[in-house]
Write a protein that holds these residues in place. Structure first.
Motif, PDB file in Angstrom:
ATOM      1  N   PRO A 155       0.806  -1.237   0.000  1.00 34.10           N
ATOM      2  CA  PRO A 155       0.000   0.000   0.000  1.00 34.10           C
ATOM      3  C   PRO A 155       0.832   1.276   0.000  1.00 34.10           C
ATOM      4  CG  PRO A 155      -0.868  -1.590   1.587  1.00 34.10           C
ATOM      5  CD  PRO A 155       0.450  -2.137   1.111  1.00 34.10           C
ATOM      6  N   ALA A 156       2.009   1.275   0.621  1.00 34.35           N
ATOM      7  CA  ALA A 156       2.811   2.494   0.727  1.00 34.35           C
ATOM      8  C   ALA A 156       3.264   3.007  -0.631  1.00 34.35           C
ATOM      9  CB  ALA A 156       4.023   2.245   1.629  1.00 34.35           C
ATOM     10  N   LYS A 157       3.512   2.101  -1.565  1.00 32.82           N
ATOM     11  CA  LYS A 157       4.022   2.489  -2.882  1.00 32.82           C
ATOM     12  C   LYS A 157       2.972   2.433  -3.982  1.00 32.82           C
ATOM     13  CE  LYS A 157       8.895   1.173  -2.313  1.00 32.82           C
ATOM     14  NZ  LYS A 157      10.006   0.369  -2.912  1.00 32.82           N
ATOM     15  N   ALA A 158       1.824   1.833  -3.705  1.00 37.18           N
ATOM     16  CA  ALA A 158       0.859   1.528  -4.762  1.00 37.18           C
ATOM     17  C   ALA A 158       0.423   2.750  -5.558  1.00 37.18           C
ATOM     18  CB  ALA A 158      -0.361   0.825  -4.164  1.00 37.18           C
ATOM     19  N   SER A 159       0.233   3.888  -4.884  1.00 38.65           N
ATOM     20  CA  SER A 159      -0.264   5.082  -5.577  1.00 38.65           C
ATOM     21  C   SER A 159       0.761   5.695  -6.521  1.00 38.65           C
ATOM     22  CB  SER A 159      -0.706   6.138  -4.553  1.00 38.65           C
ATOM     23  OG  SER A 159      -1.872   5.704  -3.872  1.00 38.65           O
ATOM     24  N   ALA A 182     -10.495   5.817  -2.523  1.00 43.76           N
ATOM     25  CA  ALA A 182     -11.377   4.691  -2.838  1.00 43.76           C
ATOM     26  C   ALA A 182     -10.972   4.012  -4.132  1.00 43.76           C
ATOM     27  CB  ALA A 182     -12.825   5.194  -2.922  1.00 43.76           C
ATOM     28  N   SER A 183     -10.460   4.796  -5.070  1.00 43.07           N
ATOM     29  CA  SER A 183     -10.010   4.221  -6.334  1.00 43.07           C
ATOM     30  C   SER A 183      -8.850   3.264  -6.104  1.00 43.07           C
ATOM     31  CB  SER A 183      -9.591   5.337  -7.295  1.00 43.07           C
ATOM     32  OG  SER A 183      -9.198   4.808  -8.542  1.00 43.07           O
ATOM     33  N   MET A 187      -8.517  -1.335  -6.357  1.00 50.58           N
ATOM     34  CA  MET A 187      -7.539  -2.112  -7.130  1.00 50.58           C
ATOM     35  C   MET A 187      -6.848  -3.183  -6.289  1.00 50.58           C
ATOM     36  SD  MET A 187      -7.919  -0.895 -10.091  1.00 50.58           S
ATOM     37  CE  MET A 187      -6.556  -1.676 -10.968  1.00 50.58           C
ATOM     38  N   ARG A 188      -7.266  -3.329  -5.050  1.00 50.33           N
ATOM     39  CA  ARG A 188      -6.681  -4.348  -4.179  1.00 50.33           C
ATOM     40  C   ARG A 188      -7.090  -5.743  -4.655  1.00 50.33           C
ATOM     41  NH1 ARG A 188      -4.831  -3.977   1.251  1.00 50.33           N
ATOM     42  NH2 ARG A 188      -5.438  -1.761   1.189  1.00 50.33           N
ATOM     43  N   VAL A 189      -6.138  -6.671  -4.703  1.00 48.64           N
ATOM     44  CA  VAL A 189      -6.406  -8.036  -5.181  1.00 48.64           C
ATOM     45  C   VAL A 189      -5.709  -9.038  -4.272  1.00 48.64           C
ATOM     46  CG1 VAL A 189      -6.640  -7.304  -7.594  1.00 48.64           C
ATOM     47  CG2 VAL A 189      -4.407  -8.008  -6.726  1.00 48.64           C
TER      48      VAL A 189
END
Length: 429
Positions: A155-159, A182-183, A187-189
């Motif tokens: 999560p820390a790098k995902a954006s 929320a976007s 995208m979480r899988v």
């Protein structure tokens, strides 16, 4: 691989790497003491038997042209080449590249004159070692129109990335560029479906695009010519293609780092000194990283204490203490100087002894780092002149600041002394 044409995107102004990009294109930024960023994707291509390579760039390309021209020359009996293409005025327009896809679109007449079945699109500011052959074979075997190289991230790098969702067959069913809020949650899988262990899948619940794509030739031509308003691969062209084309994901399991910011660039360099198992190493005889042959002499070190560091060719170091640092080619470091957690890029040329004496008479430090100096947590760009009794230590713990007229910047707490800058004796930063 003879039917693959590689296109390396050199990036725009390189504002995130400024001031290292003030006088050079982003792919020409020095790396690991003796390399340039562009050496990474070109070497990966060569090691993958892909020998037809174009590089697209438009800013400060002089040093990049010189480096590539002096480094990558194939035998005249081969069909291989490495060629730089820049933005240019044509009957169709005289604008700068508007994005990654637009850069490729502007040079389609050049690319279509080269026989190829696939276009391999790469970035010029990533640090990784990858054999592209399994990637391209996966693209062919699955019958994909487009294949994206991907890797799991937390999560820390995902954006910071374009994120994808895939079905059980690895088909891309959603693509969003740098989502937040929320976007991003959408995208979480379960990356365990990609073969990750449960612990790894929990830690890395997102699938990130690496900015490495392979297109069927006609698919790319159709997308670029039929969607003139779409200027960027990650932001526009690929998201719009989801659901209309067969897009496949290819999981990459090795080390990969986007080094397009000062922080990531600095960290990637310093991590190279770790031993015996750095995250990335240039010491791999099976897949070497190629760079310019300079025929420099061995480094000369007299009464020097060096721990956990890389020392490049052609250096002269006397009585210094160096730890957790990368020292670039032709570095001259004076007596009783301490360098810690720093990247010293070195110099483009040797000064003659008389030139150094003349500088001393004029009161100007010669190229290099003077005696009794302390450098901590800094990047010293090429040809910098740092006098004796200087302290570059960020004594006030500043996070952001600049004295551009003096060649001094601070970004995220990292001090940067710019190329050709002069830091007088007794200066404290």
């Amino acid at each position: 691989m003879r039917n693959v044409l590689a296109i390396i995107l050199g990036g725009g102004r390189g504002s995130r790497l400024y001031p290292l990009t003030k006088l050079r294109a982003k792919p020409a930024v020095p790396l690991a003491g003796k390399y340039r960023l562009i050496d990474i994707p070109i070497s990966n291509c060569i090691n993958s038997a892909i020998h037809r390579i174009y590089i697209l760039t438009q800013f400060n390309s002089t040093s990049l042209n010189r480096h590539v021209g002096l480094t990558f020359n194939f035998s005249p009996f081969q069909e291989g080449f490495v060629e730089i293409l820049t933005a240019q005025q044509t009957p169709e327009g005289s604008f700068w590249f508007q994005g990654t896809a637009d850069a490729v679109r502007r040079h389609l007449p050049t690319f279509t004159n080269v026989k190829s079945d696939e276009f391999l699109i790469l970035s010029g500011d990533h640090l990784y070692r990858m054999d592209y052959r399994p990637f391209i074979e996966h693209h062919r075997q699955t019958g994909a129109d487009i294949t994206l190289a991907v890797l799991p991230v937390g999560p820390a790098k995902a954006s910071d990335f374009g994120l994808v969702k895939i079905d059980d067959a690895g088909h891309v069913i959603a693509f969003r560029e740098k989502p937040t809020g929320a976007s991003l949650d959408g995208m979480r899988v379960d990356t365990g479906n990609m073969g990750l262990l449960p612990r790894e899948a929990k830690k890395n619940p997102f699938i990130a695009s690496m900015g490495i794509y392979v297109f069927k030739r006609q698919v790319l031509l159709d997308l670029l010519t039929g969607n003139q308003e779409q200027h960027d691969f990650g932001k526009e062209l690929i998201p719009a293609a989801v659901g209309k084309y067969r897009i496949q994901a290819f999981l990459f399991k090795g080390y990969w780092e986007d080094i397009g910011t000062i922080r990531s660039f600095f960290n990637a360099n310093i991590e190279l000194v770790k031993y015996p198992d750095p995250a990335f190493s240039f010491h791999d005889p099976a897949a070497p990283i190629y760079t310019r042959q300079r025929y420099l002499p061995p480094s000369k070190m007299v009464a020097v204490k060096v721990t956990d560091s890389l020392i490049s060719d052609g250096c002269i170091i006397e009585g210094a203490t160096i730890s957790d640092s990368v020292i670039g080619i032709r570095s001259i470091i004076g007596n009783n100087t301490t360098i810690e957690n720093s990247l010293v890029m070195g110099a483009d040329y040797f000064q003659l002894p008389q030139e150094r004496r003349d500088d001393a008479v004029r009161g100007v430090p010669p190229i290099g780092i003077g005696s009794d100096t302390h450098i901590h947590y800094a990047i010293i760009d090429k040809n910098a002149r740092i006098g004796p009794h200087v302290r570059i230590i960020n004594k006030d713990r500043v996070q952001e600041g600049s004295r551009e007229d003096e060649g001094i910047w601070i970004k995220e707490g990292i001090i940067i002394v710019t190329k050709n800058a002069v830091v007088p004796s007794n200066t404290v930063i």
